[in-house]
Design an enzyme around this catalytic site. Structure first.
Site, PDB file in Angstrom:
ATOM      1  N   LYS A  30       0.830  -1.197   0.000  1.00 40.45           N
ATOM      2  CA  LYS A  30       0.000   0.000   0.000  1.00 40.45           C
ATOM      3  C   LYS A  30       0.868   1.252   0.000  1.00 40.45           C
ATOM      4  O   LYS A  30       1.907   1.299   0.673  1.00 40.45           O
ATOM      5  CB  LYS A  30      -0.898   0.028   1.241  1.00 40.45           C
TER       6      LYS A  30
ATOM      7  N   HIS B 195      -9.064  -8.932  -7.949  1.00 42.46           N
ATOM      8  CA  HIS B 195      -9.048  -8.383  -6.592  1.00 42.46           C
ATOM      9  C   HIS B 195      -9.798  -9.335  -5.658  1.00 42.46           C
ATOM     10  O   HIS B 195     -10.935  -9.727  -5.937  1.00 42.46           O
ATOM     11  CB  HIS B 195      -9.726  -7.007  -6.576  1.00 42.46           C
TER      12      HIS B 195
ATOM     13  N   GLU C 197      -1.764   0.924  -8.679  1.00 45.95           N
ATOM     14  CA  GLU C 197      -3.175   0.547  -8.564  1.00 45.95           C
ATOM     15  C   GLU C 197      -4.018   1.665  -7.940  1.00 45.95           C
ATOM     16  O   GLU C 197      -3.622   2.257  -6.933  1.00 45.95           O
ATOM     17  CB  GLU C 197      -3.266  -0.716  -7.712  1.00 45.95           C
TER      18      GLU C 197
ATOM     19  N   ASP D 162      -0.347   0.150  -4.403  1.00 42.24           N
ATOM     20  CA  ASP D 162      -1.805   0.364  -4.411  1.00 42.24           C
ATOM     21  C   ASP D 162      -2.145   1.569  -3.545  1.00 42.24           C
ATOM     22  O   ASP D 162      -1.902   1.561  -2.336  1.00 42.24           O
ATOM     23  CB  ASP D 162      -2.484  -0.891  -3.868  1.00 42.24           C
TER      24      ASP D 162
ATOM     25  N   GLU E 175     -11.513  -2.812  -8.588  1.00 41.02           N
ATOM     26  CA  GLU E 175     -12.201  -3.353  -7.411  1.00 41.02           C
ATOM     27  C   GLU E 175     -13.393  -2.486  -7.011  1.00 41.02           C
ATOM     28  O   GLU E 175     -14.256  -2.934  -6.264  1.00 41.02           O
ATOM     29  CB  GLU E 175     -11.229  -3.509  -6.243  1.00 41.02           C
TER      30      GLU E 175
END
Ligand SMILES: [Mg+2]
Length: 362
Positions: free
Chosen positions: A169, A299, A224, A198, A250
Protein backbone atom coordinates in the site's frame (compact mmCIF):
# COMPACT_ATOMS: atom_id res chain seq x y z
CA UNK A 1 -34.15 -33.66 -17.40
CA UNK A 2 -34.39 -30.01 -16.43
CA UNK A 3 -34.06 -29.17 -12.77
CA UNK A 4 -35.37 -26.08 -11.01
CA UNK A 5 -34.14 -23.93 -8.14
CA UNK A 6 -35.96 -25.11 -5.05
CA UNK A 7 -34.20 -23.20 -2.29
CA UNK A 8 -31.72 -20.37 -1.67
CA UNK A 9 -30.24 -20.06 1.80
CA UNK A 10 -28.64 -16.73 2.76
CA UNK A 11 -26.28 -16.30 5.72
CA UNK A 12 -24.39 -13.27 7.06
CA UNK A 13 -21.18 -13.48 9.10
CA UNK A 14 -18.76 -10.99 10.65
CA UNK A 15 -15.23 -12.38 10.73
CA UNK A 16 -12.68 -10.64 12.96
CA UNK A 17 -9.23 -10.02 11.49
CA UNK A 18 -6.25 -11.63 13.22
CA UNK A 19 -4.57 -8.23 13.10
CA UNK A 20 -5.91 -4.75 12.41
CA UNK A 21 -5.28 -3.61 8.80
CA UNK A 22 -5.12 -0.17 7.23
CA UNK A 23 -5.10 1.44 3.79
CA UNK A 24 -5.22 5.03 2.60
CA UNK A 25 -8.97 5.61 2.26
CA UNK A 26 -10.88 2.85 4.07
CA UNK A 27 -9.09 3.52 7.35
CA UNK A 28 -8.58 0.90 10.02
CA UNK A 29 -10.26 -2.47 9.45
CA UNK A 30 -10.94 -4.82 12.36
CA UNK A 31 -13.14 -7.38 10.60
CA UNK A 32 -14.90 -8.23 7.36
CA UNK A 33 -18.35 -9.49 6.53
CA UNK A 34 -19.16 -12.54 4.42
CA UNK A 35 -22.63 -13.09 2.98
CA UNK A 36 -23.19 -16.55 1.52
CA UNK A 37 -25.80 -17.89 -0.90
CA UNK A 38 -26.52 -21.61 -1.08
CA UNK A 39 -28.66 -22.58 -4.06
CA UNK A 40 -30.30 -26.02 -3.98
CA UNK A 41 -31.91 -27.54 -7.06
CA UNK A 42 -34.82 -29.96 -7.30
CA UNK A 43 -32.40 -32.92 -7.32
CA UNK A 44 -30.83 -31.76 -4.06
CA UNK A 45 -27.55 -30.58 -5.64
CA UNK A 46 -26.10 -27.43 -4.11
CA UNK A 47 -24.01 -24.51 -5.37
CA UNK A 48 -22.30 -22.04 -3.03
CA UNK A 49 -21.55 -18.37 -3.59
CA UNK A 50 -20.35 -15.55 -1.40
CA UNK A 51 -19.52 -11.89 -1.30
CA UNK A 52 -17.61 -9.88 1.28
CA UNK A 53 -17.38 -6.32 2.57
CA UNK A 54 -14.87 -4.27 4.56
CA UNK A 55 -17.22 -4.45 7.56
CA UNK A 56 -20.41 -2.59 6.55
CA UNK A 57 -23.38 -3.11 4.19
CA UNK A 58 -23.63 -6.84 4.87
CA UNK A 59 -27.11 -6.50 6.34
CA UNK A 60 -28.41 -4.79 3.21
CA UNK A 61 -26.79 -7.41 0.96
CA UNK A 62 -28.24 -10.33 2.93
CA UNK A 63 -31.67 -8.67 2.99
CA UNK A 64 -31.73 -8.04 -0.77
CA UNK A 65 -30.60 -11.60 -1.44
CA UNK A 66 -33.02 -13.31 0.94
CA UNK A 67 -36.08 -11.08 0.73
CA UNK A 68 -36.05 -9.80 -2.85
CA UNK A 69 -33.85 -11.93 -5.12
CA UNK A 70 -34.67 -15.39 -3.80
CA UNK A 71 -38.43 -15.28 -4.61
CA UNK A 72 -37.55 -14.25 -8.17
CA UNK A 73 -35.35 -17.31 -8.83
CA UNK A 74 -37.32 -20.10 -7.11
CA UNK A 75 -38.63 -22.47 -9.78
CA UNK A 76 -36.19 -21.23 -12.44
CA UNK A 77 -33.88 -23.51 -14.46
CA UNK A 78 -30.51 -22.97 -12.69
CA UNK A 79 -28.54 -23.73 -15.86
CA UNK A 80 -29.90 -20.58 -17.58
CA UNK A 81 -27.50 -18.30 -15.72
CA UNK A 82 -27.39 -15.55 -18.36
CA UNK A 83 -31.18 -15.35 -18.36
CA UNK A 84 -31.39 -15.17 -14.56
CA UNK A 85 -28.59 -12.60 -14.42
CA UNK A 86 -30.18 -10.32 -17.01
CA UNK A 87 -33.59 -10.51 -15.36
CA UNK A 88 -32.20 -9.67 -11.91
CA UNK A 89 -29.96 -6.89 -13.25
CA UNK A 90 -32.93 -5.07 -14.79
CA UNK A 91 -35.37 -5.89 -11.98
CA UNK A 92 -33.03 -4.18 -9.51
CA UNK A 93 -31.50 -1.59 -11.83
CA UNK A 94 -33.39 1.52 -10.73
CA UNK A 95 -32.47 1.39 -7.06
CA UNK A 96 -29.53 -0.94 -7.22
CA UNK A 97 -27.21 -0.30 -10.13
CA UNK A 98 -24.08 -0.79 -8.05
CA UNK A 99 -23.68 -1.17 -4.30
CA UNK A 100 -25.20 -3.93 -2.15
CA UNK A 101 -27.49 -5.17 -4.93
CA UNK A 102 -24.59 -6.10 -7.20
CA UNK A 103 -22.76 -7.78 -4.32
CA UNK A 104 -25.89 -9.86 -3.64
CA UNK A 105 -26.16 -10.72 -7.34
CA UNK A 106 -22.47 -11.70 -7.34
CA UNK A 107 -23.01 -14.25 -4.56
CA UNK A 108 -26.06 -15.74 -6.26
CA UNK A 109 -24.39 -15.91 -9.68
CA UNK A 110 -21.31 -17.58 -8.17
CA UNK A 111 -23.54 -20.22 -6.55
CA UNK A 112 -25.25 -20.93 -9.89
CA UNK A 113 -21.88 -21.45 -11.61
CA UNK A 114 -20.72 -23.71 -8.78
CA UNK A 115 -23.92 -25.74 -9.17
CA UNK A 116 -23.52 -25.93 -12.96
CA UNK A 117 -19.91 -27.10 -12.70
CA UNK A 118 -20.76 -29.68 -10.04
CA UNK A 119 -23.60 -31.05 -12.17
CA UNK A 120 -21.22 -31.23 -15.13
CA UNK A 121 -18.70 -33.00 -12.85
CA UNK A 122 -16.04 -30.51 -13.94
CA UNK A 123 -13.85 -27.96 -12.16
CA UNK A 124 -15.16 -24.49 -12.95
CA UNK A 125 -11.97 -23.42 -14.72
CA UNK A 126 -12.37 -26.20 -17.29
CA UNK A 127 -16.09 -25.47 -17.76
CA UNK A 128 -15.30 -21.77 -18.41
CA UNK A 129 -12.86 -22.59 -21.19
CA UNK A 130 -9.81 -24.15 -19.54
CA UNK A 131 -6.43 -22.54 -20.06
CA UNK A 132 -3.90 -23.38 -17.33
CA UNK A 133 -4.50 -24.48 -13.74
CA UNK A 134 -1.27 -22.73 -12.66
CA UNK A 135 -1.98 -19.01 -12.23
CA UNK A 136 0.77 -16.51 -11.33
CA UNK A 137 -0.13 -14.78 -8.08
CA UNK A 138 1.07 -12.10 -5.71
CA UNK A 139 0.70 -11.32 -2.03
CA UNK A 140 -1.61 -8.31 -1.67
CA UNK A 141 -0.63 -6.65 1.58
CA UNK A 142 -2.92 -4.25 3.46
CA UNK A 143 0.06 -2.69 5.08
CA UNK A 144 0.10 1.11 4.85
CA UNK A 145 0.68 1.30 8.59
CA UNK A 146 3.88 -0.81 8.50
CA UNK A 147 7.37 0.71 8.77
CA UNK A 148 9.94 -0.11 6.05
CA UNK A 149 11.51 -2.69 8.38
CA UNK A 150 8.15 -4.31 9.14
CA UNK A 151 7.30 -4.38 5.43
CA UNK A 152 10.56 -6.16 4.63
CA UNK A 153 9.85 -8.70 7.40
CA UNK A 154 6.32 -9.26 6.07
CA UNK A 155 7.72 -9.82 2.58
CA UNK A 156 10.21 -12.42 3.84
CA UNK A 157 7.25 -14.15 5.44
CA UNK A 158 5.25 -14.04 2.18
CA UNK A 159 8.18 -15.46 0.20
CA UNK A 160 8.43 -18.29 2.72
CA UNK A 161 4.75 -19.00 2.02
CA UNK A 162 5.47 -19.43 -1.71
CA UNK A 163 4.95 -15.91 -3.07
CA UNK A 164 7.32 -14.42 -5.62
CA UNK A 165 5.50 -11.11 -6.33
CA UNK A 166 4.41 -8.44 -3.84
CA UNK A 167 1.95 -5.57 -3.70
CA UNK A 168 2.20 -2.91 -0.99
CA UNK A 169 0.00 0.00 0.00
CA UNK A 170 1.01 3.60 -0.69
CA UNK A 171 -0.84 6.84 -0.01
CA UNK A 172 0.69 8.04 3.24
CA UNK A 173 0.40 11.76 3.83
CA UNK A 174 4.11 12.18 3.18
CA UNK A 175 5.12 10.85 -0.24
CA UNK A 176 8.69 10.37 0.93
CA UNK A 177 7.49 7.74 3.42
CA UNK A 178 6.01 5.67 0.57
CA UNK A 179 9.23 6.12 -1.40
CA UNK A 180 11.27 4.90 1.59
CA UNK A 181 9.16 1.73 1.79
CA UNK A 182 9.46 0.99 -1.93
CA UNK A 183 13.23 1.58 -1.70
CA UNK A 184 13.45 -0.79 1.29
CA UNK A 185 11.76 -3.58 -0.71
CA UNK A 186 13.97 -3.06 -3.77
CA UNK A 187 17.09 -2.97 -1.56
CA UNK A 188 16.10 -6.16 0.24
CA UNK A 189 14.76 -8.22 -2.67
CA UNK A 190 16.51 -6.83 -5.77
CA UNK A 191 15.30 -5.40 -9.08
CA UNK A 192 13.60 -8.51 -10.47
CA UNK A 193 10.87 -9.20 -7.93
CA UNK A 194 7.53 -8.12 -9.47
CA UNK A 195 6.34 -5.22 -7.28
CA UNK A 196 3.07 -3.28 -7.34
CA UNK A 197 1.84 -0.25 -5.37
CA UNK A 198 -1.80 0.36 -4.41
CA UNK A 199 -3.04 3.85 -3.45
CA UNK A 200 -6.73 2.92 -2.89
CA UNK A 201 -7.90 6.10 -4.70
CA UNK A 202 -5.94 8.43 -2.41
CA UNK A 203 -4.67 11.01 -4.86
CA UNK A 204 -5.91 13.87 -7.00
CA UNK A 205 -4.87 13.52 -10.65
CA UNK A 206 -1.97 15.93 -10.16
CA UNK A 207 -0.98 14.16 -6.94
CA UNK A 208 -1.05 10.79 -8.71
CA UNK A 209 1.13 12.07 -11.56
CA UNK A 210 3.62 13.37 -8.99
CA UNK A 211 3.58 10.04 -7.13
CA UNK A 212 3.92 8.00 -10.34
CA UNK A 213 6.96 10.02 -11.40
CA UNK A 214 8.52 9.45 -7.98
CA UNK A 215 7.71 5.71 -8.08
CA UNK A 216 9.00 5.18 -11.65
CA UNK A 217 12.55 4.49 -10.39
CA UNK A 218 11.27 1.28 -8.70
CA UNK A 219 10.07 -0.36 -11.95
CA UNK A 220 6.58 -1.17 -10.69
CA UNK A 221 4.48 -3.73 -12.53
CA UNK A 222 1.50 -1.45 -11.93
CA UNK A 223 0.23 1.54 -9.95
CA UNK A 224 -3.17 0.55 -8.56
CA UNK A 225 -6.16 2.85 -8.04
CA UNK A 226 -4.15 6.07 -8.05
CA UNK A 227 -7.40 8.09 -8.21
CA UNK A 228 -11.14 7.37 -7.74
CA UNK A 229 -12.62 5.10 -10.42
CA UNK A 230 -15.12 7.50 -12.02
CA UNK A 231 -12.52 9.58 -13.88
CA UNK A 232 -11.32 7.95 -17.14
CA UNK A 233 -9.74 11.20 -18.38
CA UNK A 234 -7.80 11.44 -15.12
CA UNK A 235 -6.55 7.86 -15.48
CA UNK A 236 -5.32 8.67 -18.97
CA UNK A 237 -3.37 11.67 -17.65
CA UNK A 238 -1.83 9.57 -14.85
CA UNK A 239 -0.84 6.87 -17.34
CA UNK A 240 0.62 9.19 -19.97
CA UNK A 241 2.29 11.72 -17.65
CA UNK A 242 3.21 9.30 -14.84
CA UNK A 243 4.54 6.56 -17.11
CA UNK A 244 3.46 3.52 -15.04
CA UNK A 245 0.74 1.01 -16.11
CA UNK A 246 -2.45 1.44 -14.10
CA UNK A 247 -4.56 -1.28 -12.44
CA UNK A 248 -8.13 -0.55 -11.39
CA UNK A 249 -11.41 -2.35 -10.99
CA UNK A 250 -12.20 -3.35 -7.41
CA UNK A 251 -14.58 -0.37 -7.23
CA UNK A 252 -16.18 -0.87 -10.64
CA UNK A 253 -19.50 -2.69 -10.63
CA UNK A 254 -20.32 -3.72 -14.20
CA UNK A 255 -18.93 -4.79 -17.57
CA UNK A 256 -19.87 -1.36 -18.91
CA UNK A 257 -17.87 0.49 -16.25
CA UNK A 258 -14.86 -1.64 -17.20
CA UNK A 259 -15.29 -0.68 -20.85
CA UNK A 260 -15.14 3.00 -19.86
CA UNK A 261 -12.11 2.38 -17.63
CA UNK A 262 -10.22 0.53 -20.37
CA UNK A 263 -10.96 3.31 -22.83
CA UNK A 264 -9.65 5.73 -20.18
CA UNK A 265 -6.26 4.04 -19.90
CA UNK A 266 -6.56 1.27 -17.29
CA UNK A 267 -4.02 -1.30 -18.47
CA UNK A 268 -4.62 -4.00 -15.84
CA UNK A 269 -8.40 -4.40 -15.46
CA UNK A 270 -8.91 -5.82 -11.97
CA UNK A 271 -12.43 -7.19 -11.42
CA UNK A 272 -13.57 -8.69 -8.13
CA UNK A 273 -15.95 -11.61 -8.69
CA UNK A 274 -17.77 -10.82 -5.43
CA UNK A 275 -18.70 -7.27 -6.45
CA UNK A 276 -18.71 -7.02 -10.27
CA UNK A 277 -21.91 -9.10 -10.55
CA UNK A 278 -20.38 -12.57 -10.27
CA UNK A 279 -18.69 -15.11 -12.52
CA UNK A 280 -20.86 -14.17 -15.53
CA UNK A 281 -19.64 -10.54 -15.84
CA UNK A 282 -16.13 -11.37 -14.55
CA UNK A 283 -15.55 -13.59 -17.56
CA UNK A 284 -16.96 -10.94 -19.93
CA UNK A 285 -14.58 -8.37 -18.42
CA UNK A 286 -11.68 -10.78 -18.90
CA UNK A 287 -12.64 -11.38 -22.55
CA UNK A 288 -13.14 -7.64 -23.07
CA UNK A 289 -9.59 -7.07 -21.83
CA UNK A 290 -8.37 -9.79 -24.18
CA UNK A 291 -10.01 -7.98 -27.11
CA UNK A 292 -7.90 -4.93 -26.21
CA UNK A 293 -4.75 -7.09 -25.89
CA UNK A 294 -4.71 -6.33 -22.17
CA UNK A 295 -3.90 -8.66 -19.26
CA UNK A 296 -6.59 -9.24 -16.64
CA UNK A 297 -5.75 -9.38 -12.95
CA UNK A 298 -8.11 -9.75 -9.98
CA UNK A 299 -9.05 -8.38 -6.59
CA UNK A 300 -9.82 -10.44 -3.49
CA UNK A 301 -11.65 -13.77 -3.15
CA UNK A 302 -8.58 -15.65 -4.40
CA UNK A 303 -9.97 -19.10 -3.61
CA UNK A 304 -12.66 -18.81 -6.26
CA UNK A 305 -10.90 -16.34 -8.57
CA UNK A 306 -8.07 -18.77 -9.28
CA UNK A 307 -10.71 -20.82 -11.15
CA UNK A 308 -11.63 -17.85 -13.33
CA UNK A 309 -8.11 -16.72 -14.23
CA UNK A 310 -7.20 -20.35 -14.97
CA UNK A 311 -9.73 -20.08 -17.81
CA UNK A 312 -8.18 -16.90 -19.28
CA UNK A 313 -5.28 -16.93 -21.76
CA UNK A 314 -4.68 -13.23 -20.94
CA UNK A 315 -4.53 -13.76 -17.18
CA UNK A 316 -2.00 -11.72 -15.31
CA UNK A 317 -1.49 -12.09 -11.56
CA UNK A 318 -4.08 -13.39 -9.12
CA UNK A 319 -4.25 -11.32 -5.96
CA UNK A 320 -3.88 -13.46 -2.82
CA UNK A 321 -5.32 -11.54 0.10
CA UNK A 322 -4.63 -12.00 3.76
CA UNK A 323 -8.17 -11.63 5.12
CA UNK A 324 -8.03 -14.96 6.91
CA UNK A 325 -11.06 -16.58 5.27
CA UNK A 326 -8.89 -19.66 4.76
CA UNK A 327 -9.56 -20.63 8.38
CA UNK A 328 -13.18 -21.25 7.39
CA UNK A 329 -12.52 -23.08 4.09
CA UNK A 330 -11.87 -26.81 3.97
CA UNK A 331 -9.11 -26.79 1.29
CA UNK A 332 -7.48 -23.33 1.16
CA UNK A 333 -5.62 -22.17 -1.95
CA UNK A 334 -2.24 -23.79 -2.60
CA UNK A 335 0.59 -21.43 -3.59
CA UNK A 336 3.74 -23.04 -4.99
CA UNK A 337 6.74 -21.06 -6.20
CA UNK A 338 4.71 -17.99 -7.17
CA UNK A 339 1.76 -19.86 -8.66
CA UNK A 340 -1.72 -20.56 -7.32
CA UNK A 341 -3.13 -23.89 -8.40
CA UNK A 342 -6.79 -24.24 -9.44
CA UNK A 343 -8.12 -27.48 -7.93
CA UNK A 344 -9.53 -30.29 -10.05
CA UNK A 345 -12.60 -31.07 -7.92
CA UNK A 346 -16.04 -30.40 -9.45
CA UNK A 347 -17.36 -26.86 -8.94
CA UNK A 348 -15.32 -23.89 -7.78
CA UNK A 349 -13.71 -25.88 -5.00
CA UNK A 350 -14.53 -23.54 -2.10
CA UNK A 351 -16.18 -25.56 0.67
CA UNK A 352 -16.96 -23.55 3.79
CA UNK A 353 -16.71 -24.98 7.28
CA UNK A 354 -20.28 -24.00 8.16
CA UNK A 355 -20.02 -25.21 11.74
CA UNK A 356 -17.01 -23.00 12.39
CA UNK A 357 -18.68 -20.03 10.70
CA UNK A 358 -21.82 -20.50 12.78
CA UNK A 359 -20.37 -18.76 15.83
CA UNK A 360 -19.74 -15.64 13.73
CA UNK A 361 -23.29 -15.30 12.44
CA UNK A 362 -24.72 -11.75 12.46
MG1 LIG B 1 -6.55 -2.50 -4.37
Amino acid sequence: MTTTISHVKTDHYLIPLAQVLEDSMHGVMTGFEVVTARVTDSDGAEGVGYTFTCGVNGGAIADILAREMTPRVIGRDPSLIEAIWKELWWAFHYGGRGGPTVLALSALDMALWDLKAKRADMPLWRLLGGYDARVPCYAGGIDMHLSPEELVAQTHDNIAKGHRAIKMKVGRDLLREDIAKLAALRDAFGPDMPLMADANMKYSVDGAVRAAKAFAQFDLTWFEEPIPPEDPAGHRRVLLEGGIPIASGENLRSVWEFRTAIEGGVTFPEPNVTNCGGVTPFMKIARLAEAFHLPVTSHGAHDITVQLLAACPNRSYLEAHGFGLEKYIESPLQIVDGYAIAPECPGHGVAFDWERLNSLRV
